[in-house]
Design a protein around this motif. Sequence first.
Motif, short mmCIF file in Angstrom:
data_model
loop_
_atom_site.label_atom_id
_atom_site.label_comp_id
_atom_site.label_asym_id
_atom_site.label_seq_id
_atom_site.Cartn_x
_atom_site.Cartn_y
_atom_site.Cartn_z
N ARG A 15 -10.22 0.12 -14.39
CA ARG A 15 -9.30 1.05 -15.13
C ARG A 15 -9.61 2.54 -14.64
O ARG A 15 -10.43 2.74 -13.79
CB ARG A 15 -9.95 1.21 -16.71
N HIS A 16 -8.67 3.31 -15.12
CA HIS A 16 -8.54 4.71 -14.41
C HIS A 16 -9.98 5.28 -14.50
O HIS A 16 -10.07 5.81 -15.76
CB HIS A 16 -7.36 5.61 -15.14
N ARG A 17 -10.43 5.85 -13.80
CA ARG A 17 -11.74 6.76 -13.67
C ARG A 17 -11.71 7.52 -12.38
O ARG A 17 -11.29 7.30 -11.38
CB ARG A 17 -12.95 5.98 -13.70
N ARG A 18 -11.97 8.92 -12.54
CA ARG A 18 -12.21 9.67 -11.59
C ARG A 18 -12.92 9.29 -10.50
O ARG A 18 -14.16 8.75 -10.76
CB ARG A 18 -12.43 11.09 -12.03
N ARG A 19 -12.55 9.33 -9.24
CA ARG A 19 -13.42 9.33 -8.09
C ARG A 19 -13.74 10.56 -7.27
O ARG A 19 -13.18 11.54 -7.28
CB ARG A 19 -12.73 8.36 -7.04
N PHE A 20 -15.12 10.48 -6.90
CA PHE A 20 -15.80 11.47 -6.32
C PHE A 20 -15.93 11.34 -4.92
O PHE A 20 -17.00 11.39 -4.52
CB PHE A 20 -17.07 11.92 -7.21
N ALA A 21 -15.11 11.64 -4.21
CA ALA A 21 -14.81 11.59 -2.55
C ALA A 21 -15.98 12.42 -1.91
O ALA A 21 -16.06 13.70 -2.28
CB ALA A 21 -13.73 11.77 -1.88
N GLY A 22 -16.95 11.70 -1.17
CA GLY A 22 -18.00 12.48 -0.46
C GLY A 22 -19.05 13.20 -1.15
O GLY A 22 -19.67 14.20 -0.70
N MET A 84 -18.02 -4.32 -10.95
CA MET A 84 -18.48 -3.36 -11.29
C MET A 84 -19.27 -2.61 -10.25
O MET A 84 -19.37 -1.51 -9.95
CB MET A 84 -19.58 -3.60 -12.61
N LEU A 85 -19.91 -3.24 -9.45
CA LEU A 85 -20.79 -2.71 -8.07
C LEU A 85 -19.93 -2.29 -7.34
O LEU A 85 -20.01 -1.19 -6.73
CB LEU A 85 -21.22 -3.89 -7.59
N ARG A 86 -18.60 -2.78 -6.80
CA ARG A 86 -17.59 -2.29 -6.19
C ARG A 86 -16.81 -1.20 -6.67
O ARG A 86 -16.69 -0.01 -5.94
CB ARG A 86 -16.38 -3.23 -5.57
N ASP A 87 -16.70 -1.01 -7.90
CA ASP A 87 -16.17 0.00 -8.68
C ASP A 87 -17.28 1.16 -8.68
O ASP A 87 -16.69 2.09 -8.39
CB ASP A 87 -15.92 -0.12 -10.26
N ALA A 88 -18.37 1.11 -8.90
CA ALA A 88 -19.47 2.14 -8.66
C ALA A 88 -19.27 2.60 -7.15
O ALA A 88 -19.47 3.95 -7.39
CB ALA A 88 -20.76 1.65 -9.40
N CYS A 89 -19.31 1.94 -6.45
CA CYS A 89 -19.60 2.28 -5.07
C CYS A 89 -18.11 3.16 -4.66
O CYS A 89 -18.03 4.19 -3.72
CB CYS A 89 -19.87 1.17 -4.10
N TYR A 90 -17.33 2.76 -5.05
CA TYR A 90 -15.86 3.40 -4.94
C TYR A 90 -15.89 4.75 -5.51
O TYR A 90 -15.46 5.61 -4.90
CB TYR A 90 -14.64 2.36 -5.42
N ILE A 91 -16.42 4.83 -6.77
CA ILE A 91 -16.23 6.05 -7.54
C ILE A 91 -17.36 7.00 -6.79
O ILE A 91 -16.91 8.28 -6.62
CB ILE A 91 -16.62 5.78 -9.08
N LEU A 92 -18.48 6.54 -6.64
CA LEU A 92 -19.54 7.56 -5.91
C LEU A 92 -19.39 7.50 -4.35
O LEU A 92 -20.12 8.25 -3.91
CB LEU A 92 -21.12 7.05 -6.33
N ASP A 93 -18.44 6.81 -3.80
CA ASP A 93 -18.17 7.03 -2.57
C ASP A 93 -19.44 6.44 -1.67
O ASP A 93 -19.70 7.26 -0.56
CB ASP A 93 -17.71 8.35 -1.88
N LEU A 94 -20.15 5.47 -2.13
CA LEU A 94 -21.14 4.82 -1.28
C LEU A 94 -20.56 3.94 -0.27
O LEU A 94 -20.05 2.98 -0.63
CB LEU A 94 -22.16 4.24 -2.13
N GLU A 95 -20.75 4.21 1.00
CA GLU A 95 -19.97 3.46 2.03
C GLU A 95 -20.21 1.94 2.11
O GLU A 95 -19.18 1.22 2.20
CB GLU A 95 -20.44 4.23 3.24
N GLN A 96 -21.54 1.75 1.94
CA GLN A 96 -22.03 0.36 2.09
C GLN A 96 -22.48 -0.02 0.85
O GLN A 96 -23.34 0.12 0.21
CB GLN A 96 -23.11 0.27 3.27
#
Length: 382
Positions: A15-22, A84-96
Amino acid sequence: MTDNSRSSHEHVPSRHRRRFAGISSRAYEHPADRSALVALRKLSGFDTVFKALSGLLPERSLRLLFLSDSVRVSDAQFAHLNDMLRDACYILDLEQVPPMYVNQDPQPNAMCIGLDEPIIVVTTGLVELLDEEEMRAVVGHEVGHALSGHAVYRTILLFLTNLALKVAWIPLGNVAIMTIVMALREWFRKSELSADRAGLLAGQDLQASMRGLMKIAGGNHLHEMNVDAFLAQADEYEKAGDLRDSVLKILNVLPRSHPFTTVRAAELKKWSESRDYQRIMDGHYPRRDEDKDTSVTDSFRESAAHYADAVRTSKDPLMKLVGDIAGGAGDLGGRLRDKFTGGGQGGGAAGKDGGATDGSGGTRRSGTEDPGSSQGPGTAGS
C-alpha cells in the motif's frame, strides 16, 4: 537467500507509504541510544572483549542452527512476512535484505542478530499474536536494528549472558562479564526506542504500533484494551509514588533487555507528534552519505540536550528532585526526606530559619534530624 536479494529497488510496498531514500539511522535513533552506546564503548575492558569475541563467536553455527531448525521466510514460506520484509527494506532503503526465520516458540519475540551480516528471527508466538499492520511495524523495527548496526552488540549480549550463567559458580568469575552485560542491557533498552521509531517509519501506522505494544503486554484481547488507557498507565507509572518507588523502578528494569511496554508506547507517541518526525515524513532527514561528516560533538550536544529536557519535563519523583537540585532549590535535606517518605504533601511555608512549618505554626527542622524519619537521605544514592 537468493529470492530476497535484489540489485535495484523495483519492489514497491503493498500500500502507498512514503519511502526514505538514503536515510541515515541518525534520523530515527533516540539520543539516549547514541549516548549509551558511546558510554558502553568507553567501558573499561569492553574493546578487549569486543575484539576477542568478534573472532570467537560461532556466527556460522548460529546461522546453520536457524537454517536447520527454523523456517526461512521466502516467497514459498510465510510469503506475507516476506512481503513485509521487502517492504520495510524498500522504505528504509536497506540495500541488502537480511535473511528472516520463523522459530517455534510460544513466547512473542523478535530479534536481529549477526556479526558480519544481520539475520532476523521472529517467533511463532509473535506471528500468531499480531495482525498484518502490527506485524509490519515489528518487521520494520528489526530492519531498523539492522540499518543501525545493532545486530553486532545484540549478538555479543546474548553470548555474554549465556557465558555469565555458565561461570556464575566461580567466585568473582562473572563479575567482569556481568559489568559488561549490564552496560549492554542499558544500551539495548535505549536501542529498542530507536527501533520502535524505525518500525513506525516502515509501517506509517501509529495505531498499529500502539496495538502491537498493547498485545505484547496484555495478549490478544484488543476488545478488552484501550490505547488511551494504556498510555495513561505510562503517565501514572512515571509520576507515581516517592523516591522509594523511583529506586524500585530502576531495580525492576535492570535485568530487562527491553523497556517496559507502556513506556515504549508513550515514547513512540511522543516522537510521532514531534517536529523531528514530521520533518522526516516531509522528506527532510539526514542521509547516509552525510554520516562521515557528522560531528561527534554535535551528537554529544544532542544527547545532553535530550537528558536535560527529560529531567526538566519528567514527572518521576527522582527526576523532579534532580531538576530541583539543578535549579538551586533550597532545603535539600527536607526535600529528600519528604520525597523519600511521601511526607510533606501539605507543602508548608518556609520558616525563618530555613525549616518548613508543620502546619500548626511550629517549625520542623530539615534533614536527618527528624526523629520520626527512619530513612536518611543517604539511602537515595545507594
